[in-house]
Write an enzyme that holds these catalytic residues in place. Structure first.
Site, mmCIF file in Angstrom:
data_model
loop_
_atom_site.group_PDB
_atom_site.id
_atom_site.type_symbol
_atom_site.label_atom_id
_atom_site.label_comp_id
_atom_site.label_asym_id
_atom_site.label_seq_id
_atom_site.Cartn_x
_atom_site.Cartn_y
_atom_site.Cartn_z
ATOM 1 N N SER A 142 5.022 10.911 10.429
ATOM 2 C CA SER A 142 5.364 10.510 9.066
ATOM 3 C C SER A 142 6.771 10.991 8.741
ATOM 4 O O SER A 142 7.313 10.697 7.695
ATOM 5 C CB SER A 142 4.372 11.108 8.074
ATOM 6 N N HIS A 163 0.834 5.114 11.206
ATOM 7 C CA HIS A 163 0.682 6.399 10.525
ATOM 8 C C HIS A 163 -0.665 6.530 9.815
ATOM 9 O O HIS A 163 -0.937 5.818 8.853
ATOM 10 C CB HIS A 163 1.841 6.588 9.519
ATOM 11 N N GLU A 175 -0.345 3.259 7.711
ATOM 12 C CA GLU A 175 0.956 2.625 7.475
ATOM 13 C C GLU A 175 1.511 2.104 8.809
ATOM 14 O O GLU A 175 1.574 2.858 9.792
ATOM 15 C CB GLU A 175 1.926 3.626 6.841
ATOM 16 N N ASN A 214 3.328 9.078 1.449
ATOM 17 C CA ASN A 214 3.857 10.435 1.327
ATOM 18 C C ASN A 214 4.923 10.537 0.238
ATOM 19 O O ASN A 214 5.115 11.597 -0.354
ATOM 20 C CB ASN A 214 4.428 10.917 2.661
#
Ligand code: CAA
Length: 308
Positions: A142, A163, A175, A214
């Site tokens: 990430s 991800h 992701e 995130n």
């Protein structure tokens, strides 16, 4: 369907048709057996993929194998998975320190190793050398967009981010992030594998530090740390607000403890170094926890204390 429901239904990806199966992906190698790698591997095995979880550290491999065996037993004991599905998933997964032979038959490699760029680049160069030409090489990072590792390979069109979120056996989002040279076939195949695992792919059309989730989490975390630093409320009450006013399953402080204050700090520090943006600098309270070695659940002490 959740991964477990997929397993209960007994639908291996190959049985769902090629499109659903991720453009012919049958065999997955996960590099790294930490909290993320082991659960990504298990999710793949439960979904019907022949899976190998590989780590250089024999102790980590043994711990991952024990943990995942106990997770499967727990699913059966709770009535979430039947014994046959659990046995079949266990049959499909191997834990090892050896890259070969799994790498030579892998259709998809998911790298979930430490968040250190030089280590990742060395891993990608080796994967590229040993993996079949058609294999997709994805990173669970990430912190780093796959452009940071794609040029360590001779197949940048087959490199992207895939991800997952912690705990990877539970969280539904994955992701899928492309870099400039990633092909459409690659991102579609990776998204199809995510779907076959019972996940919901979130497609990013370009790299951005922190990706989407995130960044959202970081904004909430920064605000929570600021409110606490200013003495507006205790961190426990800030967590209460996130849970009971916003309906989040966990407050931002609990979540930092789950993800690991080391991981949270290092991701933020790397983002800051990549962008040079002062706003990305880790919050001083986060740095304090990191320096004190209070990483959260994994060390027994983070914002909260945990019995280990
Ligand atoms: N591993 C596997 N399964 C787990 C688990 C773990 N570590 N923790 C909980 N579970 C499972 C439980 O077995 C249970 O499954 P069933 O309902 O099927 O029996 C289910 O999750 C719910 O668990 P609990 O009832 O024990 O607890 P809960 O309802 O509080 O849920 C939670 C726990 C799933 C962790 C939930 O609190 C949650 O969703 N928290 C937010 C997690 C989150 O935001 N993750 C993203 C982090 S960011 C990240 O990962 C990105 C990065 O790059 C670092």
């Amino acid at each position: 369907m959740t991964t477990n429901e997929t397993a209960r239904a007994g639908t291996a990806p190959g049985e769902q048709g090629q499109a659903d199966a991720g453009a012919g992906v049958r065999s997955i190698l996960v590099v790294g057996s930490g909290a993320m790698g082991r659960q990504i591997g298990m999710a793949a095995a439960v979904a019907g993929y022949t899976t190998t979880v590989r780590d250089v550290d024999a102790t980590a491999v043994a711990a991952a194998e024990r943990d995942m065996r106990s997770w499967l037993d727990g699913r059966v004991a709770k009535g979430r998975m039947d014994q046959d599905a659990a046995d079949a998933a266990w049959e499909r997964i191997a834990f090892t320190t050896d890259l070969e032979p799994a790498i030579t038959t892998a259709d998809l490699v998911i790298e979930a190793a430490t968040e250190k760029l030089d280590v990742k680049r060395a891993i990608f160069a080796e994967l590229d050398r040993l993996a079949p030409k058609h294999a997709i090489l994805a990173t669970n990072s990430s912190t780093y967009g796959s452009s940071a590792v794609a040029d360590a390979t001779g197949r940048p069109d087959k490199v992207c981010n895939m991800h997952f979120f912690n705990p990877a056996l539970v969280m539904k989002a994955v992701e899928v992030v492309r870099q400039e040279r990633t092909s459409e076939d690659t991102v579609q195949a990776v998204a199809a594998v995510a779907r076959a695992m019972g996940k919901v792919p979130v497609m990013l059309h370009q790299e951005v530090p922190g990706f989407v989730a995130n960044r959202l989490m970081g904004a909430l975390r920064d605000e929570a740390l600021d409110l606490y630093a200013k003495g507006v409320a205790s961190f426990e009450d800030i967590d209460e607000a996130a849970r009971n006013a916003l309906g989040h399953p966990m407050g931002p402080f609990e979540l930092m403890d789950l993800v690991g204050l080391d991981v949270s700090y290092l991701i933020r520090q790397a983002t800051y170094e990549l962008t040079g943006d002062e706003a990305e600098k880790p919050h001083p309270l986060l740095e304090e926890k990191y320096r004190a070695g209070e990483y959260g659940r994994k060390t027994g002490q983070g914002w909260y204390r945990y019995d280990r």
